[in-house]
Design an enzyme around this catalytic site. Structure first.
Site, mmCIF file in Angstrom:
data_model
loop_
_atom_site.group_PDB
_atom_site.id
_atom_site.type_symbol
_atom_site.label_atom_id
_atom_site.label_comp_id
_atom_site.label_asym_id
_atom_site.label_seq_id
_atom_site.Cartn_x
_atom_site.Cartn_y
_atom_site.Cartn_z
ATOM 1 N N LYS A 140 -3.820 -4.247 8.826
ATOM 2 C CA LYS A 140 -2.282 -3.837 8.849
ATOM 3 C C LYS A 140 -1.710 -3.346 9.979
ATOM 4 O O LYS A 140 -2.204 -2.595 10.719
ATOM 5 C CB LYS A 140 -2.152 -3.244 7.666
ATOM 6 N N GLY A 171 8.043 -5.676 4.137
ATOM 7 C CA GLY A 171 8.715 -4.948 5.049
ATOM 8 C C GLY A 171 10.272 -5.369 4.554
ATOM 9 O O GLY A 171 11.054 -6.081 4.952
ATOM 10 N N SER A 178 0.826 -1.199 -0.010
ATOM 11 C CA SER A 178 -0.008 0.079 0.060
ATOM 12 C C SER A 178 0.815 1.344 -0.068
ATOM 13 O O SER A 178 1.790 1.210 0.726
ATOM 14 C CB SER A 178 -1.090 -0.035 1.209
ATOM 15 N N CYS A 184 -0.795 3.560 10.441
ATOM 16 C CA CYS A 184 -0.028 4.633 9.778
ATOM 17 C C CYS A 184 0.721 5.247 10.768
ATOM 18 O O CYS A 184 0.092 5.738 11.681
ATOM 19 C CB CYS A 184 -0.829 5.391 8.778
ATOM 20 N N GLY A 219 7.255 -3.222 -1.470
ATOM 21 C CA GLY A 219 7.065 -1.613 -1.606
ATOM 22 C C GLY A 219 8.132 -0.677 -1.938
ATOM 23 O O GLY A 219 8.551 -0.538 -3.182
ATOM 24 N N THR A 220 9.142 -0.328 -0.862
ATOM 25 C CA THR A 220 10.121 0.518 -1.174
ATOM 26 C C THR A 220 11.073 -0.076 -2.165
ATOM 27 O O THR A 220 11.676 0.620 -3.213
ATOM 28 C CB THR A 220 11.121 0.499 -0.093
HETATM 29 C C1 LIG Z 1 6.244 6.321 0.664
HETATM 30 C C2 LIG Z 1 5.355 5.125 1.264
HETATM 31 C C3 LIG Z 1 4.016 5.424 1.409
HETATM 32 C C4 LIG Z 1 3.140 4.424 1.952
HETATM 33 N N1 LIG Z 1 1.878 4.546 2.159
HETATM 34 C C5 LIG Z 1 1.119 3.746 2.941
HETATM 35 C C6 LIG Z 1 -0.232 3.769 3.091
HETATM 36 O O1 LIG Z 1 -0.803 4.594 2.462
HETATM 37 N N2 LIG Z 1 -1.029 2.704 3.501
HETATM 38 C C7 LIG Z 1 -0.323 1.706 4.254
HETATM 39 O O2 LIG Z 1 -0.899 0.993 4.865
HETATM 40 N N3 LIG Z 1 1.264 1.325 4.061
HETATM 41 C C8 LIG Z 1 1.695 2.546 3.669
HETATM 42 N N4 LIG Z 1 3.092 2.322 3.399
HETATM 43 C C9 LIG Z 1 3.948 1.069 4.137
HETATM 44 C C10 LIG Z 1 4.039 0.000 3.199
HETATM 45 O O3 LIG Z 1 2.927 -0.434 2.693
HETATM 46 C C11 LIG Z 1 4.749 -0.878 3.958
HETATM 47 O O4 LIG Z 1 4.076 -1.490 4.901
HETATM 48 C C12 LIG Z 1 6.213 -0.449 4.428
HETATM 49 O O5 LIG Z 1 6.811 0.281 3.363
HETATM 50 C C13 LIG Z 1 7.106 -1.774 4.602
HETATM 51 O O6 LIG Z 1 7.330 -2.314 3.280
HETATM 52 P P1 LIG Z 1 8.678 -1.995 2.337
HETATM 53 O O7 LIG Z 1 9.875 -2.053 3.105
HETATM 54 O O8 LIG Z 1 8.506 -2.824 1.238
HETATM 55 O O9 LIG Z 1 8.349 -0.787 1.540
HETATM 56 C C14 LIG Z 1 3.958 3.509 2.799
HETATM 57 C C15 LIG Z 1 5.210 3.172 2.512
HETATM 58 C C16 LIG Z 1 6.047 4.080 1.862
HETATM 59 C C17 LIG Z 1 7.509 3.828 1.544
#
Ligand SMILES: Cc1cc2nc3c(=O)[nH]c(=O)nc-3n(C[C@H](O)[C@H](O)[C@H](O)COP(=O)(O)O)c2cc1C
Ligand SMILES: Cc1cc2nc3c(=O)[nH]c(=O)nc-3n(C[C@H](O)[C@H](O)[C@H](O)COP(=O)(O)OP(=O)(O)OC[C@H]3O[C@@H](n4cnc5c(N)ncnc54)[C@H](O)[C@@H]3O)c2cc1C
Ligand SMILES: Cc1cc2nc3c(=O)[nH]c(=O)nc-3n(C[C@H](O)[C@H](O)[C@H](O)COP(=O)(O)OP(=O)(O)OC[C@H]3O[C@@H](n4cnc5c(N)ncnc54)[C@H](O)[C@@H]3O)c2cc1C
Ligand SMILES: Cc1cc2nc3c(=O)[nH]c(=O)nc-3n(C[C@H](O)[C@H](O)[C@H](O)COP(=O)(O)O)c2cc1C
Ligand code: FES
Ligand code: FES
Lengths: 273, 310, 310, 273
Positions: free
Chosen positions: C167, C246, C23, C132, C268-269
């Site tokens: 979440k 994550g 997300s 969040c 995500g990232t």
């Molecule tokens: C720029 C950005 C925006 C995000 N926006 C949301 C969001 O709107 N809702 C949500 O549940 N998680 C949001 N997240 C969290 C990600 O969904 C995820 O849980 C978190 O980044 C860990 O995963 P990753 O390391 O693969 O990014 C966001 C993360 C990033 C980096």
């Protein structure tokens, strides 16, 4: 604990990287380290691969004292080793060394059996040269899974009187395990055995020499955090409890290690190279 | 330019500079004395010691992760008696304040350890490790709950007049709540943060990379969490003495902690990556301060406090 | 060799492969459709949407940290009505399951959002973002407390028959407790983990690098924490559907999550660092599975479960 | 939102890195990107410096379409840019591009004022060449704090009819700010202004052109996470709310930006280069 004041945190210069079989031989100008080092010791090299954090330990595979150069033989297994072998000549390398406890030279002239697996043979090659020079009889047993994984022993005559190579698949030298070759050569109990290679091979060597009543030193290889004795990650189970292999080792008396507690429990795990 | 002053107050202590060692990352001190003079340090915080000798967890105890590492040492230590007799005397003879870290399984054990240490000559303070993640039962991490935190800290405070630093874990919903509980129970200050509980799996063997399964995550990867914790506690608890730690490697990182509100900053994992990390950071602080308006590093503490958007 | 099967069950859903978007890391879907066919994905999890349009936080919203990044976007989104009318239709027309993420300020808002979405054609499930970190009041992070978690989830479950994923945040003492509360309140499964609360300070300007001060830490740096959370919840909650995320970047990382117990894995990232990260991971899974005894990735789930020391 | 299908995630080959004043000019063979790019667009390059995670955005400073080569002008400011300029020729570089919205060419032939700060001039040099070729009159104003920080405009006659250089310390060209030079040249309101440089400079240019009633396009530079429109980190406050500068920009109509909300609030912040 051996706390050796000769160790330094220094910067060396990579002067050459050449293939040596499937490995790479990296030569680094680092006079402080090269002058102080003895066979069995190692250096910890800073690698600048993305995401890596810790220095990588590599056994010193030889030195050119006059030139202040030390050699490493590096197997490419992950990001850090890949980074190291990819560096251009003249790269400055931050490193710490010489680290740990090296092999003990026998007090009296005699027969020495050197048992190595894969790149582990490189450090033994250096040890062999020193032993020969000191008047000992030296037999070097070098094993690997296949011909490609054998460390290419170069100056046969200057490092050992006899060199025996084994491969598990028979693609070069004797077919079988290097420990089989060791068994074959245990004619009497008066030889001193030195071993360097993967832990399962060391465990097997330790078993064979224990049963034969021989003295054996092994250079163990445990995952290391700091390489300098402060993090307690590199421990090996010994009769006196967990010992830090980076500072109480890597060379240890094989009879002091509790091989049955080494993870995974070894002595029968004979895979190597 | 004029000379600069690196000394800081840490509660009742005065340190010659703010850079100290992290518990468990400096062994007996002798190992690192091969590389630099220990008087370079603001203080030494020792490896946590327990009532009984402790063999620690089986290896592998370490796994490198992206910009971090997991450890599961399991508090290997010779036990309080041997430690006090064998290791401590050498260390207190060096020209550096010694902060002894203690770890107990029960509040009573914390009291016992504090009693054993209260009269040891040369000790500057106690760090009470109530947040080691490498314990069998997650339920017994004292710093996860205010009640257990208060129990462990008051057991120490009741028997010992040394300054007390409560070492806390970031693995909680609100670290300021725990910090409050610690201070209310008699802690002089807090050490923020211990490692985060983590795990890594080797996909080839399909086994956890650590023999213990889980371990503590440290190193640069966690610095943003540590900076946040320090900043939160500095704001919530006013002037409480804070030792900041978690991923500090360089002079810049030390400054980041100080600006967030730390009085002193401990360097742990970075010492593994570079044995000279601490002396290099101290040198860097001197150079940096020469270029600033402040003459004393103590004046820099908490200076990032103003809201960014203000 | 024979063909391999990447499909997985995620509660009542069947995904063609386990790799989904995280997300907030995939915008409307159109942006990434420039790089690859969206049907490559197991599912799309959309950016959290709120009741009212939300401008988000002022920039800078991002700071890179060691192997990670902090973000403080502040849930910028057009609000549920515009989103459902303008953005969602295009996405549900693509050949990929869509999981809609919702974020509310109160339990009632969660209920409202779920009501608005329950009859939208083509939605596969809801992800309820109760974690969040970019909110003004830390006290209102629902997933920090069991009571608030239950309130938000039951508000959704009461009005909507879609599968619900709660979440969660790792910033708690015991994530299994929160997961239990979510499932007891009607969640079908859980998404583990959201970002960790973090902060970074620019030592030159002495200001937080993010305009908002604190932000959420994501990326490879946090993967050990995420793997641990997935493993814990898999053990504590038996067969509950888990989306793990994550710091997953590569096929190996995805496997690490699956072996730890995840049914699906969100990236995500890593998509920011490489727009082709997801298709590359899916391709890698196929190649990897060809070399294994299992023929189906679903059989790999939780296979790191045996104790390492066993 | 412009969703341009011409963009690709690809791999290029570094073919040359040469100093250009205090900057480096990196030339990369990446035909897909080079062919599709227009001035004002950028690429995002993967850097493999330790600890870094995200690709680094760099404006495209010119292309050689026939050879399939694109040029970047890189200021070394941190680990990523230092890594990039240190790479050896032949290094494979993973990159995404061409990204974002480029400059709009004026509909009718006329006068164009190009205002650049530091390395921002590099992209304008390319724009100038295109404008000249299309029959426009081009004046290029290049500013920096000192002579060293000036981008060395090379082919003066092929990129602009007039080139004016300014330095704040007077060490080269006119003393003062590039925006002063712009003010001096605003004889009438019919010129089209293009600006590329640090945000405070762009804010100043925006203020000057707004007061003069001129059309102005600026290439903004906000911190970017993904560079491709999905993370929402690179936003700029506009009259329609926050817009993503990586996909709705980086080139934007200066009058649509809410400069007073740019952090730190600008329009008077005139430091540059
Ligand atoms: C720029 C950005 C925006 C995000 N926006 C949301 C969001 O709107 N809702 C949500 O549940 N998680 C949001 N997240 C969290 C990600 O969904 C995820 O849980 C978190 O980044 C860990 O995963 P990753 O390391 O693969 O990014 C966001 C993360 C990033 C980096
Ligand atoms: C005292 C000592 C001497 C060594 N001498 C040599 C040598 O002469 N030549 C040589 O090529 N290698 C040697 N090694 C092993 C070498 O340190 C590792 O191969 C290297 O650190 C791997 O780094 P990497 O970044 O390439 O791989 P990583 O990605 O870190 O790891 C790749 C694989 O290697 C394993 N590994 C990582 N570190 C170690 C370690 N310290 N011990 C055992 N396995 C590890 C990992 O678990 C993983 O499976 C020695 C190790 C020790 C402890
Ligand atoms: C659309 C766009 C076009 C750009 N074009 C060029 C160009 O042609 N040539 C060039 O040299 N640079 C350009 N930049 C800036 C360039 O992206 C950054 O200098 C680079 O990412 C810094 O990376 P680093 O790892 O070297 O430094 P870091 O260590 O990441 O940062 C060093 C310093 O630069 C700042 N910084 C980092 N990223 C950015 C960013 N995206 N924008 C502004 N400041 C930043 C940091 O806050 C820090 O102060 C451009 C940026 C954008 C957004
Ligand atoms: C190998 C290792 C052993 C540790 N042992 C202890 C300990 O005994 N007591 C303690 O309070 N913290 C211990 N820690 C935690 C550190 O003191 C510190 O809180 C944590 O590692 C974060 O700091 P760093 O990132 O600088 O290492 C240990 C950390 C590591 C890496
Ligand atoms: S590697 Fe740190 S103690 Fe041996
Ligand atoms: S940088 Fe990610 S949306 Fe612009």
């Amino acid at each position: 604990m051996t706390v050796d004041a000769a160790v330094s945190a220094t910067t060396g210069t990579l002067i050459a990287t050449r293939p040596a079989g499937r490995y790479h031989r990296c030569s680094i100008a680092a006079p402080d380290v090269a002058t102080a080092a003895v066979p069995g010791q190692f250096v910890a090299v800073e690698v600048q691969a993305p995401g890596t954090l810790l220095r990588r330990p590599f056994a010193i595979a030889g030195v050119d004292t006059a030139a202040g150069v030390l050699h490493l033989v590096v197997a490419t297994v992950g990001a850090g080793s890949a980074w190291l072998v990819a560096q251009a000549v003249s790269t400055r390398l931050r490193l710490t060394g010489p680290l740990g406890r090296g092999f003990t030279m026998p007090a009296d002239p005699g027969r020495c059996l050197l048992v190595g697996g894969g790149y582990g043979v490189a450090a033994l090659e250096w040890l062999g040269a020193r032993l020969l020079a000191a008047g000992h009889r030296v037999e070097l047993l070098s094993g690997a899974a296949t011909a490609q994984a054998l460390y290419p022993v170069t100056r046969h005559d200057t490092v050992a009187g006899t060199v025996v190579e084994t491969t598990e698949d028979g693609s070069s030298g004797q077919r079988g395990l290097v420990t089989d070759a060791l068994g074959d050569r245990l004619r009497d109990g008066d030889a001193m055995v030195y071993a360097c290679g993967p832990m399962p091979m060391l465990a097997a060597v330790a078993g064979i020499t224990r049963r034969a009543g021989m003295t054996c030193e092994v250079a163990v290889e445990e995952h290391m955090g700091c390489s300098v004795g402060v993090c307690m990650t590199c421990v090996v189970p010994t009769v006196h409890g967990y010992a830090r292999s980076c500072i109480d080792g890597p060379v240890m008396d094989a009879s002091r290690i509790r091989w049955e507690s080494v993870d995974p429990p070894r002595e029968d795990g004979l895979r190597h190279g | 330019m004029g000379e600069v002053d690196l000394s800081v107050r840490l509660g009742p202590l005065r340190l010659r500079n703010p850079v100290v060692t992290a518990s468990g990352c400096f062994a007996s001190g002798r190992e690192m004395a091969r590389f630099f003079d220990l008087s370079t340090l603001g203080a030494v915080v020792t490896k946590s010691v327990t009532v009984e000798p402790c063999a620690g967890l089986p290896p592998p105890r370490m796994a490198e992760t992206d910009s971090g590492m997991l450890n599961a040492i399991g508090l290997q230590n010779p036990g309080i008696d041997t430690w006090v007799e064998r290791d401590l005397p050498w260390l207190v003879d060096q020209d550096v304040p010694v902060i002894a870290s203690i770890a107990g399984k029960t509040a009573d054990e914390y009291g016992l350890l504090a009693k054993r240490l209260r009269d040891v000559p040369g000790l500057a303070a106690l760090e009470v490790n109530i947040s080691c993640p490498n314990v069998e039962d997650r339920g017994i991490v004292f710093a996860c709950r205010t009640g257990a935190t208060a129990a462990a800290i008051s057991a120490v405070a009741q028997v010992c007049d040394l300054p007390i630093f409560a070492k806390l874990t970031p693995d909680v919903a609100d670290i300021t709540e725990i910090a409050h509980a610690a201070v209310d129970a008699g802690a002089t200050g807090v050490s923020l943060i211990n490692t985060l509980l983590g795990m890594a799996i080797d996909v080839t063997t399909r086994r956890p990379k650590l023999a213990a399964g889980t371990g503590g995550l440290s190193g640069p990867a966690i610095r943003p969490v540590a900076i946040r914790a320090v900043h939160q506690v500095r704001h919530a608890l006013g002037d409480v003495p804070i030792i900041g730690l978690g991923g500090a490697c360089t002079c810049t990182d030390v400054l980041e902690f100080i600006m967030a509100g730390a009085d002193a900053v401990a360097i742990g994992t970075a010492t593994f990556a570079d044995p000279m990390a601490i002396p290099a950071a101290v040198e860097g602080l001197t150079r940096w301060l020469r270029g600033q308006e402040e003459r004393a590093i103590a004046q820099v503490r908490g200076t990032a406090d103003t809201e960014r958007t203000a």
